[in-house]
Design an enzyme around this catalytic site. Structure first.
Site, short mmCIF file in Angstrom:
data_model
loop_
_atom_site.label_atom_id
_atom_site.label_comp_id
_atom_site.label_asym_id
_atom_site.label_seq_id
_atom_site.Cartn_x
_atom_site.Cartn_y
_atom_site.Cartn_z
N GLY A 15 53.97 -38.70 -6.30
CA GLY A 15 53.27 -39.96 -6.55
C GLY A 15 53.58 -40.43 -7.95
O GLY A 15 54.33 -39.79 -8.66
N LYS A 16 53.00 -41.57 -8.33
CA LYS A 16 53.29 -42.01 -9.68
C LYS A 16 51.98 -42.19 -10.46
O LYS A 16 50.96 -42.58 -9.90
CB LYS A 16 54.16 -43.27 -9.74
CG LYS A 16 53.70 -44.46 -8.97
CD LYS A 16 54.78 -45.56 -9.08
CE LYS A 16 54.48 -46.80 -8.30
NZ LYS A 16 53.63 -46.66 -7.17
N GLY A 17 52.06 -41.82 -11.74
CA GLY A 17 50.88 -41.97 -12.60
C GLY A 17 51.03 -43.21 -13.45
O GLY A 17 51.84 -44.08 -13.14
N PHE A 19 52.32 -43.62 -16.51
CA PHE A 19 53.60 -43.81 -17.20
C PHE A 19 54.79 -43.18 -16.51
O PHE A 19 55.87 -43.21 -17.05
CB PHE A 19 53.50 -43.26 -18.63
CG PHE A 19 52.59 -44.06 -19.48
CD1 PHE A 19 51.34 -43.59 -19.83
CD2 PHE A 19 52.97 -45.33 -19.90
CE1 PHE A 19 50.48 -44.36 -20.58
CE2 PHE A 19 52.10 -46.10 -20.67
CZ PHE A 19 50.86 -45.60 -21.01
N GLY A 20 54.61 -42.54 -15.37
CA GLY A 20 55.80 -41.90 -14.82
C GLY A 20 55.57 -41.39 -13.41
O GLY A 20 54.47 -41.52 -12.87
N LYS A 37 56.81 -33.96 -14.12
CA LYS A 37 56.38 -35.33 -14.43
C LYS A 37 57.45 -35.96 -15.31
O LYS A 37 57.84 -35.38 -16.33
CB LYS A 37 55.03 -35.32 -15.15
CG LYS A 37 54.40 -36.68 -15.32
CD LYS A 37 52.93 -36.55 -15.71
CE LYS A 37 52.18 -37.86 -15.61
NZ LYS A 37 50.73 -37.68 -15.83
N ASP A 132 37.93 -38.50 -21.23
CA ASP A 132 38.35 -39.35 -20.13
C ASP A 132 38.10 -38.68 -18.79
O ASP A 132 38.95 -38.68 -17.91
CB ASP A 132 39.85 -39.67 -20.31
CG ASP A 132 40.18 -41.02 -19.70
OD1 ASP A 132 41.36 -41.37 -19.63
OD2 ASP A 132 39.22 -41.70 -19.28
N LYS A 134 37.04 -38.42 -15.23
CA LYS A 134 36.77 -39.28 -14.06
C LYS A 134 37.57 -38.71 -12.90
O LYS A 134 38.53 -37.95 -13.11
CB LYS A 134 37.15 -40.74 -14.35
CG LYS A 134 38.57 -40.94 -14.83
CD LYS A 134 38.77 -42.38 -15.29
CE LYS A 134 40.17 -42.53 -15.87
NZ LYS A 134 40.38 -43.84 -16.49
N ASN A 137 41.34 -38.27 -12.87
CA ASN A 137 42.01 -37.31 -13.75
C ASN A 137 41.80 -35.88 -13.31
O ASN A 137 41.91 -34.95 -14.12
CB ASN A 137 41.48 -37.47 -15.19
CG ASN A 137 41.93 -38.77 -15.79
OD1 ASN A 137 42.92 -39.36 -15.35
ND2 ASN A 137 41.20 -39.24 -16.78
N ASP A 150 44.37 -34.65 -16.84
CA ASP A 150 44.77 -35.77 -17.69
C ASP A 150 45.15 -35.30 -19.09
O ASP A 150 44.56 -34.34 -19.59
CB ASP A 150 43.60 -36.76 -17.81
CG ASP A 150 43.95 -37.84 -18.81
OD1 ASP A 150 44.87 -38.62 -18.52
OD2 ASP A 150 43.36 -37.85 -19.89
N THR A 168 38.94 -48.12 -16.17
CA THR A 168 37.54 -48.38 -15.89
C THR A 168 36.65 -48.09 -17.10
O THR A 168 36.92 -47.21 -17.89
CB THR A 168 37.05 -47.51 -14.72
OG1 THR A 168 35.63 -47.67 -14.64
CG2 THR A 168 37.36 -46.04 -14.96
#
Ligand SMILES: COc1cccc(-c2nc(Nc3cc(C)[nH]n3)cc3ccccc23)c1
Length: 280
Positions: A15-17, A19-20, A37, A132, A134, A137, A150, A168
């Site tokens: 999958g993609k996050g 930035f990459g 990654k 961060d 959530k 992450n 994260d 968010t």
């Protein structure tokens, strides 16, 4: 240890996050499975100081060893890309499970929160504030254990790094919302607030202050939330003791781990009898 791309067989894209992209990968000689990654330097350079942040996060992440924190085994780069060699979590993104299931049963939510508290205790002992927390992450390992994944971590509290309000607002604690004080200082207690938001979202299926961005900020600043009455009294108690405006009045991580709601769901059968300490 120096790594290079030729050492790996690249598998399917996971999958993609932000930035990459993330790929399944296998190290050729050992057969070791990991997640690779790939970050494009061009994309990072555009972001305001994002490349420095990635360097610092790599520095932090490589020194952490905890079952509920995704391991960073190493990194390398070529002319255009930075590669992170990460632990592979077989069951993917927690927020996808949460959206699919709607909300988690209390026993599952309590076990996840106990694992988060254990990971945060480890981080805070190293003076790392996550900042961060959530569902987006958090990844899920093959045995259902959760892994904080994260890199957006900061070190050393209090930290006066400006928090770029990307993504968010739901998880921001009041002391970070109060834009009044330019120097938004904060300490580890921000993670306890976010742990309260996470507990609420696991049990209810949506965040406690979810609203329009303006209203969300207002509701956070007043800790204005309602907990549905079908949430157990013990769970309500834990949420209320974490979503406290005054950071110093929030429960400590030890108190979270010893909270009746956690004890009830996280102590193995034979130990439930003599109510020993909950499992780490
Ligand atoms: C940004 O990384 C994304 C994005 C979307 C999906 C996945 C994903 N990841 C993993 N495991 C991982 C990922 C990392 C960094 N370590 N282990 C497993 C999965 C399984 C099914 C679908 C998706 C998956 C990652």
């Amino acid at each position: 240890k120096n790594f290079h791309l030729g050492m790996f067989e690249i598998g399917r894209p996971l999958g993609k996050g932000k930035f990459g992209r993330v790929y399944l990968a296998r190290e050729r000689t050992s057969g070791f499975i990991c997640a690779l990654k790939v970050l494009y330097k061009s994309e990072l350079q555009q972001g305001s100081g994002v490349e420095k942040q990635v360097r610092r996060e790599i520095e932090i992440q490589s020194n952490l060893r905890h079952p509920n924190i995704l391991k960073l085994y190493g990194h390398f780069h070529d002319s255009k890309r930075i590669f992170l060699i990460l632990e592979y979590a077989g069951k993917g993104e927690l927020y996808k499970h949460l959206r699919r299931e709607g909300r988690f049963p209390e026993w599952k939510a309590a076990q996840y929160i106990a694992q988060m508290a254990s990971a945060l205790k480890y981080l805070h002992r190293k003076h790392v504030i996550h900042r961060d927390i959530k569902p987006e992450n958090i990844l899920v390992g093959i045995h259902g254990e959760i892994k904080i994944s994260d890199f957006g971590w900061s070190v050393h509290a209090p930290n006066n790094r400006r928090k770029t309000l990307c993504g968010t607002l739901d998880y921001l604690p009041p002391e970070m919302i109060r834009s009044g004080s330019k120097e938004n200082w904060y300490n580890e207690k921000v993670d306890l607030w976010s742990l309260g938001v996470l507990t609420y979202e696991f049990l209810v299926g949506e965040a406690p202050f979810e609203d329009t961005p303006i209203m969300t900020q207002r509701r956070i600043a007043k800790a204005d939330m309602t907990i549905p009455q079908w949430v157990s009294k013990e769970a309500q108690d834990l949420i209320k003791r974490l979503l406290v405006l005054d950071p110093e009045k929030r429960l400590s991580l030890d108190e979270v781990q010893n909270h009746p709601w956690i004890i009830k769901h996280c102590v193995k059968g034979e130990r439930a009898a003599n109510r020993e300490k909950p499992l780490k």
